[in-house]
Design a protein around this motif. Structure first.
Motif, short mmCIF file in Angstrom:
data_model
loop_
_atom_site.label_atom_id
_atom_site.label_comp_id
_atom_site.label_asym_id
_atom_site.label_seq_id
_atom_site.Cartn_x
_atom_site.Cartn_y
_atom_site.Cartn_z
N THR A 1 0.80 -1.05 -0.04
CA THR A 1 0.18 0.25 0.09
C THR A 1 0.92 1.27 0.07
O THR A 1 2.20 1.22 0.28
CB THR A 1 -0.94 -0.02 1.19
N ILE A 2 0.39 2.36 -0.35
CA ILE A 2 1.11 3.61 -0.19
C ILE A 2 1.25 4.03 1.11
O ILE A 2 2.31 4.35 1.29
CB ILE A 2 0.12 4.93 -0.85
N GLU A 3 0.39 3.57 1.95
CA GLU A 3 0.67 3.88 3.51
C GLU A 3 2.09 3.16 3.96
O GLU A 3 2.70 3.65 4.69
CB GLU A 3 -0.57 3.33 4.32
N GLN B 1 2.52 10.79 -4.13
CA GLN B 1 1.38 10.35 -2.92
C GLN B 1 2.01 9.85 -1.86
O GLN B 1 1.42 10.19 -0.83
CB GLN B 1 0.26 9.29 -3.84
N GLU C 1 1.45 11.10 2.07
CA GLU C 1 1.21 10.23 3.01
C GLU C 1 2.45 10.25 4.21
O GLU C 1 1.88 10.09 5.24
CB GLU C 1 1.15 8.74 2.31
N ALA D 1 -3.79 1.40 -6.13
CA ALA D 1 -3.72 2.30 -4.99
C ALA D 1 -3.51 3.55 -5.37
O ALA D 1 -4.06 4.57 -4.71
CB ALA D 1 -2.14 1.95 -4.27
N SER D 2 -2.87 4.04 -6.37
CA SER D 2 -2.76 5.16 -6.85
C SER D 2 -4.07 6.08 -7.30
O SER D 2 -4.31 7.11 -6.81
CB SER D 2 -1.71 5.55 -8.34
N TYR E 1 -6.08 6.90 -4.01
CA TYR E 1 -5.49 7.75 -2.98
C TYR E 1 -6.14 9.20 -2.87
O TYR E 1 -6.57 9.90 -3.67
CB TYR E 1 -3.87 8.04 -3.24
#
Length: 248
Positions: free
Chosen positions: A57-59, A88, A92, A173-174, A177
């Protein structure tokens, strides 16, 4: 997560986060121009060629890079830049740690989720993924991205090494977001760059970031496409970094 580094580790650190589907070479020329004055770190995002684990994930990518900064730079760095997916992840990171860097350079990052685009990613790539190793198809796709032709071999070789599951994962994911409420109150000086020839969602995203973070500065780049700034104009990008940190 793996990293490429330029310049002396005695200089102030700058991290630059590449775009989705690219890799550390996104910022290679910029790093070469800045390495005399700064310590440049180029993370290879999860799920990309040269990485050490699948994309999650981005997170989680943000948390992982924060841990790297904590371990090597005492919890903060001078500047972090990021293109698209990298932008992104940068946003985050700042939502997780408001004082992570003195300056942030966000390029062409979408913060407006698109349910339609998100829903089409898996079926579209499920059927066409096999074509990415076809050199002719890759060249045609590369040309639509308006990237410097000298980067084609880097693009082609690395794209061939991205697994289908990872490509679908980071693209989904992108496209889903959105800015976190915790980003409000960030102490970093934020600069948002976007090209005049980018899609409407990128332009609206820049405006939304500006609205949510009144102190941030928006920079429209006349005639530029998505990723044009860092990929094709390394001299101008390096100059922007120097101007932001007042080293000109």
């Amino acid at each position: 997560m793996n990293y490429r580094e330029y310049g002396s580790d005695q200089k102030e650190p700058i991290l630059l986060l590449h775009g989705g589907g690219l890799s550390w070479w996104n910022y290679r020329e910029t790093a070469e121009r800045l390495q005399t004055d700064f310590h440049i770190i180029l993370p290879i995002l999860d799920g990309h060629a040269g990485c050490d684990r699948p994309f999650s994930t981005i997170e989680e990518n943000a948390t992982e890079i924060i841990s790297f900064i904590d371990a090597h730079f005492g919890a903060s760095v001078l500047l972090i830049g990021g293109l698209s997916l990298g932008g992104q992840i940068l946003l985050e990171m700042l939502s997780q740690r408001r004082d992570l860097c003195s300056y942030a350079l966000v390029e062409s990052a979408s913060v407006i989720p698109s349910k339609l685009t998100n829903s089409l990613i898996a079926p579209a790539f499920g059927g066409s993924y096999g074509l990415i190793k076809n050199r002719g198809f890759a060249k045609m796709q590369f040309n639509t991205l308006h990237i410097n032709p000298t980067l084609f071999e880097d693009y082609y070789q690395d794209t061939c090494h991205i697994k289908k599951e990872d490509m679908i994962s980071f693209m989904k994911a992108s496209t889903s977001y959105a800015l976190k409420d915790s980003l409000c109150g960030v102490s970093s000086e934020i600069h948002v760059y976007y090209g005049s020839r980018e899609t409407g969602i990128i332009k609206r995203s820049a405006e939304r970031i500006g609205k949510e973070l009144p102190g941030c500065q928006l920079h429209s780049l006349p005639g530029f496409y998505h990723g044009d700034f860092s990929l094709n104009h390394a001299d101008a990008y390096a100059d922007a970094v120097r101007q932001i940190v007042r080293r000109v």
